[in-house]
Write a protein that holds these residues in place. Structure first.
Motif, PDB file in Angstrom:
ATOM      1  N   VAL A 238     -33.395 -23.648 -35.842  1.00  0.00           N
ATOM      2  CA  VAL A 238     -33.635 -22.444 -35.456  1.00  0.00           C
ATOM      3  C   VAL A 238     -33.168 -21.744 -36.712  1.00  0.00           C
TER       4      VAL A 238
ATOM      5  N   GLN B 163     -31.976 -15.759 -34.097  1.00  0.00           N
ATOM      6  CA  GLN B 163     -32.614 -16.809 -32.825  1.00  0.00           C
ATOM      7  C   GLN B 163     -31.706 -17.525 -32.981  1.00  0.00           C
TER       8      GLN B 163
ATOM      9  N   ASN C 200     -28.953 -16.024 -30.798  1.00  0.00           N
ATOM     10  CA  ASN C 200     -28.797 -16.133 -29.228  1.00  0.00           C
ATOM     11  C   ASN C 200     -29.256 -17.688 -28.722  1.00  0.00           C
TER      12      ASN C 200
ATOM     13  N   ASP D  90     -41.872 -21.859 -30.048  1.00  0.00           N
ATOM     14  CA  ASP D  90     -43.282 -21.710 -30.479  1.00  0.00           C
ATOM     15  C   ASP D  90     -42.307 -22.530 -31.834  1.00  0.00           C
ATOM     16  N   GLY D  91     -42.852 -23.094 -32.436  1.00  0.00           N
ATOM     17  CA  GLY D  91     -42.693 -22.790 -34.640  1.00  0.00           C
ATOM     18  C   GLY D  91     -43.423 -24.110 -35.173  1.00  0.00           C
TER      19      GLY D  91
ATOM     20  N   ALA E 213     -38.358 -23.451 -35.677  1.00  0.00           N
ATOM     21  CA  ALA E 213     -38.527 -22.349 -34.780  1.00  0.00           C
ATOM     22  C   ALA E 213     -38.773 -21.577 -35.241  1.00  0.00           C
ATOM     23  N   ASP E 214     -39.435 -20.099 -34.508  1.00  0.00           N
ATOM     24  CA  ASP E 214     -40.262 -19.112 -35.262  1.00  0.00           C
ATOM     25  C   ASP E 214     -39.354 -18.380 -33.667  1.00  0.00           C
ATOM     26  N   SER E 215     -39.468 -18.694 -32.427  1.00  0.00           N
ATOM     27  CA  SER E 215     -39.322 -18.119 -31.503  1.00  0.00           C
ATOM     28  C   SER E 215     -38.627 -19.139 -29.907  1.00  0.00           C
TER      29      SER E 215
ATOM     30  N   GLN F 276     -37.743 -19.085 -26.445  1.00  0.00           N
ATOM     31  CA  GLN F 276     -38.148 -18.492 -25.165  1.00  0.00           C
ATOM     32  C   GLN F 276     -37.206 -19.135 -23.788  1.00  0.00           C
TER      33      GLN F 276
ATOM     34  N   ASN G 127     -37.116 -14.175 -22.863  1.00  0.00           N
ATOM     35  CA  ASN G 127     -37.322 -14.014 -24.186  1.00  0.00           C
ATOM     36  C   ASN G 127     -35.885 -13.265 -24.394  1.00  0.00           C
TER      37      ASN G 127
ATOM     38  N   SER H  31     -33.970 -10.548 -26.636  1.00  0.00           N
ATOM     39  CA  SER H  31     -34.658  -9.731 -27.835  1.00  0.00           C
ATOM     40  C   SER H  31     -33.283  -8.723 -27.659  1.00  0.00           C
TER      41      SER H  31
END
Length: 159
Positions: A53, A57, A60, A74-75, A97-99, A101, A119, A121
């Motif tokens: 990541v 992100q 986090n 998600d990636g 990874a793009d996201s 959760q 998630n 943010s």
């Protein structure tokens, strides 16, 4: 062409946060994802998938995930290779990874807890604790119905 990956599983160890020489955050961790079937002896099999990541992100994920945390990723799949000290070619496949959760409140690693689907943010994550037990600041919903009538004139409407 399509290269998308969606995974849900538990971290096998704490995420490792590093920074590039240019100061870009990068976190790597491995996620254990159960296979949809069991062995003949009833034992559940799992795949252990490396995840990388980047940027905010990454910070986090490093701050809010730990070993055993349930996470959704998600990636995309990426492969790379290099030659090791013995001049052998080493191939690596990982998920970029793009996201990420966070699927359960921080610190609860019990598999019998329901997933909350949070998630991070930048806002407050609901942890199911009462207001007095929360260590994070809470923000009131400005759109919550408090029982009073809202007066809106036609001049306030954008259409």
């Amino acid at each position: 062409m399509i290269n998308r990956v969606v995974l849900v599983g538990r971290l096998t160890k704490d995420p490792e946060l590093r920074y590039t020489p240019n100061g870009v955050a990068v976190t790597s961790f491995t996620i254990a994802v159960n296979r949809p079937f069991k062995k003949q002896d009833g034992e559940q099999e799992a795949d252990f998938i490396p995840v990388v990541v980047w940027r905010k992100q990454a910070e986090n994920a490093a701050n809010f995930l730990s070993k055993g945390s349930l996470a959704g990723v998600d990636g995309r799949i990426q492969t790379r290779n290099y030659k090791d000290n013995k001049k052998r070619m080493v191939y690596i496949t990982e998920v970029i990874a793009d996201s990420v959760q966070f699927l359960e409140p921080k610190g609860s690693h019990s598999s019998n807890q329901p997933a909350s689907g949070n998630n991070y943010s930048g806002g407050n994550q609901s942890t199911g604790r009462s207001q007095s037990q929360q260590s994070e600041p809470s923000f009131e919903d400005p759109f919550a119905n408090d029982g009073t009538q809202v007066n809106i004139s036609d001049d306030d409407l954008p259409f």
